[in-house]
Design a protein around this motif. Sequence first.
Motif: not given
Length: 162
Positions: A83, A142-143, A145-146, A149-150
């Motif tokens: 992102r 959080q970054k 983890s994201g 997941q992606r």
Amino acid sequence: MTGIEVRHSIVNGSATERLNMVLPSNFVELDWENLDYLGWRDSHSPHLGYIIRWQGETPVGIIVREADGPLSRQRMMMCQLCRATHTEHGVSLFSAKRTGEAGLNGNTVGTYICANLGCSSNIRVEVPSASYYADPQSVLAQKVSGLEQRVAGFLADVMRAQ
């Protein structure tokens, strides 16, 4: 990981493609602790790249190919994995051949990814200390983890039978 383990992890490539794969020049020096996945461009075939992530203790990797056509360079582009936003040549459209019969039939999956496939480094930029940000360690968690997941979702799309 060894070079042999990297080659054996590729699920959407032929034996010849795996054999011809060029490992990153800094492979023996990689900081495995800060790699959420291993991604790199092939130095002998710059249109090719590789993404490997760990599913438990097992590495699973794919070959990705950069699209031939130029992307719009007039605006910001966002990597769909980490992102991060980039201008100019920072994001490219990559496609990956699906596994199994779907891949043999030419079926692919594509997404926009950082052109250098270095999302693990991109999410580890220093978090500004402005009062509206949470604890920098929780922001990084959080970054990570994201991103994980992606990347897992993209690999699952490649391995999904169609």
